[in-house]
Design a protein around this motif. Structure first.
Motif, mmCIF file in Angstrom:
data_model
loop_
_atom_site.group_PDB
_atom_site.id
_atom_site.type_symbol
_atom_site.label_atom_id
_atom_site.label_comp_id
_atom_site.label_asym_id
_atom_site.label_seq_id
_atom_site.Cartn_x
_atom_site.Cartn_y
_atom_site.Cartn_z
ATOM 1 N N MET A 275 0.767 -1.255 0.066
ATOM 2 C CA MET A 275 -0.073 -0.079 0.033
ATOM 3 C C MET A 275 0.781 1.243 -0.072
ATOM 4 O O MET A 275 2.023 1.248 0.372
ATOM 5 N N SER A 276 0.184 2.349 -0.383
ATOM 6 C CA SER A 276 0.953 3.635 -0.146
ATOM 7 C C SER A 276 0.597 4.257 1.181
ATOM 8 O O SER A 276 -0.504 4.365 1.468
ATOM 9 N N SER A 277 1.702 4.553 1.734
ATOM 10 C CA SER A 277 1.471 5.170 3.185
ATOM 11 C C SER A 277 2.573 6.179 3.364
ATOM 12 O O SER A 277 3.644 6.077 2.792
ATOM 13 N N PRO A 278 2.277 7.100 4.412
ATOM 14 C CA PRO A 278 0.944 7.561 4.907
ATOM 15 C C PRO A 278 0.019 7.937 3.812
ATOM 16 O O PRO A 278 0.277 8.410 2.608
ATOM 17 N N PRO A 279 -1.282 7.943 4.027
ATOM 18 C CA PRO A 279 -2.173 8.197 3.114
ATOM 19 C C PRO A 279 -2.533 9.724 3.059
ATOM 20 O O PRO A 279 -2.268 10.241 3.993
ATOM 21 N N VAL A 280 -2.851 10.054 2.108
ATOM 22 C CA VAL A 280 -3.681 11.621 1.834
ATOM 23 C C VAL A 280 -5.080 11.637 2.316
ATOM 24 O O VAL A 280 -5.649 11.016 1.708
ATOM 25 N N THR A 281 -5.480 12.335 3.514
ATOM 26 C CA THR A 281 -6.739 12.189 3.907
ATOM 27 C C THR A 281 -7.093 13.719 4.093
ATOM 28 O O THR A 281 -6.322 14.678 4.150
ATOM 29 N N ILE A 282 -8.447 13.836 4.598
ATOM 30 C CA ILE A 282 -9.121 15.191 4.509
ATOM 31 C C ILE A 282 -9.850 15.111 5.666
ATOM 32 O O ILE A 282 -10.638 14.086 5.769
ATOM 33 N N ALA A 283 -10.058 16.274 6.556
ATOM 34 C CA ALA A 283 -10.869 16.269 7.714
ATOM 35 C C ALA A 283 -12.265 16.516 7.198
ATOM 36 O O ALA A 283 -12.728 17.120 6.036
ATOM 37 N N ARG A 284 -13.304 16.045 7.908
ATOM 38 C CA ARG A 284 -14.650 16.027 7.899
ATOM 39 C C ARG A 284 -15.320 17.423 7.496
ATOM 40 O O ARG A 284 -16.176 17.605 6.682
ATOM 41 N N ARG B 299 -9.133 9.719 -5.431
ATOM 42 C CA ARG B 299 -10.223 9.472 -4.335
ATOM 43 C C ARG B 299 -9.423 10.028 -2.972
ATOM 44 O O ARG B 299 -8.265 10.234 -2.927
ATOM 45 N N LEU B 300 -10.129 10.540 -1.981
ATOM 46 C CA LEU B 300 -9.776 11.127 -1.011
ATOM 47 C C LEU B 300 -10.482 10.576 0.321
ATOM 48 O O LEU B 300 -11.649 10.854 0.525
ATOM 49 N N PRO B 301 -9.785 9.821 1.232
ATOM 50 C CA PRO B 301 -10.512 9.391 2.410
ATOM 51 C C PRO B 301 -10.799 10.284 3.497
ATOM 52 O O PRO B 301 -9.932 11.401 3.448
ATOM 53 N N VAL B 302 -12.042 10.373 3.925
ATOM 54 C CA VAL B 302 -12.448 11.284 4.981
ATOM 55 C C VAL B 302 -12.137 10.894 6.496
ATOM 56 O O VAL B 302 -12.707 9.925 6.349
ATOM 57 N N GLU C 2 -11.263 13.465 13.993
ATOM 58 C CA GLU C 2 -10.038 13.876 14.589
ATOM 59 C C GLU C 2 -8.938 12.695 14.850
ATOM 60 O O GLU C 2 -7.954 13.117 14.985
ATOM 61 N N SER C 3 -9.635 11.282 15.047
ATOM 62 C CA SER C 3 -8.547 10.602 15.468
ATOM 63 C C SER C 3 -8.564 9.498 14.492
ATOM 64 O O SER C 3 -8.118 8.400 14.691
ATOM 65 N N SER C 4 -8.074 9.984 13.230
ATOM 66 C CA SER C 4 -7.769 9.040 11.953
ATOM 67 C C SER C 4 -8.919 8.015 11.711
ATOM 68 O O SER C 4 -8.413 7.234 10.913
ATOM 69 N N ILE C 5 -10.032 8.117 12.356
ATOM 70 C CA ILE C 5 -10.889 7.005 12.013
ATOM 71 C C ILE C 5 -11.592 7.411 10.677
ATOM 72 O O ILE C 5 -11.949 8.521 10.288
ATOM 73 N N LEU C 6 -11.832 6.493 9.767
ATOM 74 C CA LEU C 6 -12.141 6.754 8.499
ATOM 75 C C LEU C 6 -14.054 6.788 8.641
ATOM 76 O O LEU C 6 -14.439 6.095 9.196
ATOM 77 N N VAL C 7 -14.375 8.005 8.077
ATOM 78 C CA VAL C 7 -15.738 8.026 8.204
ATOM 79 C C VAL C 7 -16.594 8.039 6.813
ATOM 80 O O VAL C 7 -17.777 8.027 6.652
#
Lengths: 195, 179
Positions: free
Chosen positions: A144-153, A171-174, A177-182
């Motif tokens: 996998m590619s890590s660390p992932p690019v994510t964005i806040a809710r 695609r951008l995972p959302v 605050e505690s890095s839980i995927l939503v």
């Protein structure tokens, strides 16, 4: 985004003139005054929408995901089943730790950095076999590619679009605050909001 | 310098011409609006010391019967513009009448500034202020009564006629806003 903006602003004096003719009564404004007002109002509306719409509004909340210690085959199955080209990877506490996509597989199958599917195919055809076999023993966390690019809710639509554009990703995972995927936002979700 | 003259070239487009329907309603409105005010002046109250009609009413008629959508034609502007300008005009005359050229200019300029500041801009107000300065002795003798006769009464009558006539016309709506 600016091009989008301009293409919607190509109202001409003629368009406004025709519209004014349809309004009964004497309209106490010149067509060019109307255009000036329209342009400013359009920009205002656009920035209002861009900052009012948040990542949590456009994301898909049900995300197909995998965990880092699953075998690679699990990711292959899910991407095939749901016809998607990438998945977020979670650890045992549901925190996002990476992203696995077709690109990661292609990179593993070729010595080149970020090869295309055709380049991989070329190598397979020219040499005796492909490197596919080596995947069997690997875990998702290995490729996998890590660390992932994510964005806040609570990121705005402008930030989401800017990130997708700047990093050329689809695609951008959302996350909360505690890095839980939503949720997850795909490029196509942005298009739907705009139209 | 080049830009200075370039600005004068215009370049924009004039708005479209109105329909015959609009022209006829504008005519009817203006006739019915000016008629009662003029009748008060020339018939009912002839020979009294009061004046009931002034030139700026003709200008107001253009707006409230001919350009009913205009912000300049709305009741706030019609009433506020005339009354504030009348006040400015009378006060200016009383303060500065020994210098008529100054009083004339000062009254119009101040009326415009005050109408802008109070969001009551109504072009005929400038005429109302000017008439208070350059008008006849009859006008000057009214003093601040000028705000009531002819300005207040006349403007109210014209407003009532505008409400009646513009509401009768199917494609018109007046006012767009009151205050």
């Amino acid at each position: 985004m600016n091009q989008f903006n301009e293409c919607f602003q190509t109202l001409t004096d003629e368009d406004v003139f025709e519209a004014m003719k349809r309004i009964p009564g004497y309209v106490d404004i010149t067509p060019s005054d109307f255009l000036d007002i329209y342009k400013i109002a359009f920009d205002h509306a656009l920035s209002r929408i861009r900052s009012a719409v948040l990542a949590s509004h456009v994301m898909t909340p049900k995300v197909v995901s995998v965990t880092e210690d699953e075998p690679v085959l699990e990711a292959v199955k899910k991407m095939g089943k749901y016809n998607i080209s990438g998945l977020p990877v979670l650890d045992s506490q549901n925190r996002i730790v990476g992203v696995i996509s077709e690109k990661d597989f292609l990179t593993r199958m070729n010595e080149k950095q970020a090869p295309s599917f055709m380049q991989v195919l070329q190598q397979c055809l020219e040499t005796s076999g492909c490197l596919m076999v080596s995947f069997k023993s690997l875990k998702i966390g290995d490729i996998m590619s890590s660390p992932p690019v994510t964005i806040a809710r609570d990121a705005t639509l402008a930030e989401v679009a800017g990130t997708l554009d700047r990093l050329s990703i689809n695609r951008l995972p959302v996350c909360d605050e505690s890095s839980i995927l939503v949720g997850i936002i795909a490029r196509s979700d942005i298009v739907q909001v705009m139209c | 310098m080049k830009n200075y003259f370039k600005k004068m070239s215009g370049g924009g487009q004039r708005p479209p011409k109105v329909t015959l329907y609009e022209i006829l309603w504008s005519w009817a409105g203006a006739f019915l609006g000016i008629a009662p005010v003029a009748w008060l002046n020339y018939s009912l109250l002839q020979g009294t010391d009061f004046v009931y009609i002034i030139g700026s009413f003709g200008a107001s008629a253009v707006l409230i019967y001919g350009a009913v959508r205009s912000p300049l034609a709305q009741p706030r502007n019609l009433l506020g513009g005339h009354l504030l300008s009348a006040l400015v005009g009378v006060a200016t005359y009383q303060l500065f009448h020994p210098y008529p050229w100054f009083a004339a200019a000062f009254s119009v300029a101040t009326a415009i500034a005050l109408m802008h500041a109070t969001q009551t801009l109504h072009p005929p107000g400038g005429a109302t202020a000017l008439i208070a300065v350059i008008g006849s002795d009859k006008i000057h003798d009214l003093g601040f009564w000028y705000l009531v006769f002819p300005v207040g009464i006349g403007v109210l009558i014209m407003l009532v006629v505008a409400l009646i006539v513009n509401t009768l016309a199917k494609k018109r709506k007046y006012p767009e806003f009151w205050f």
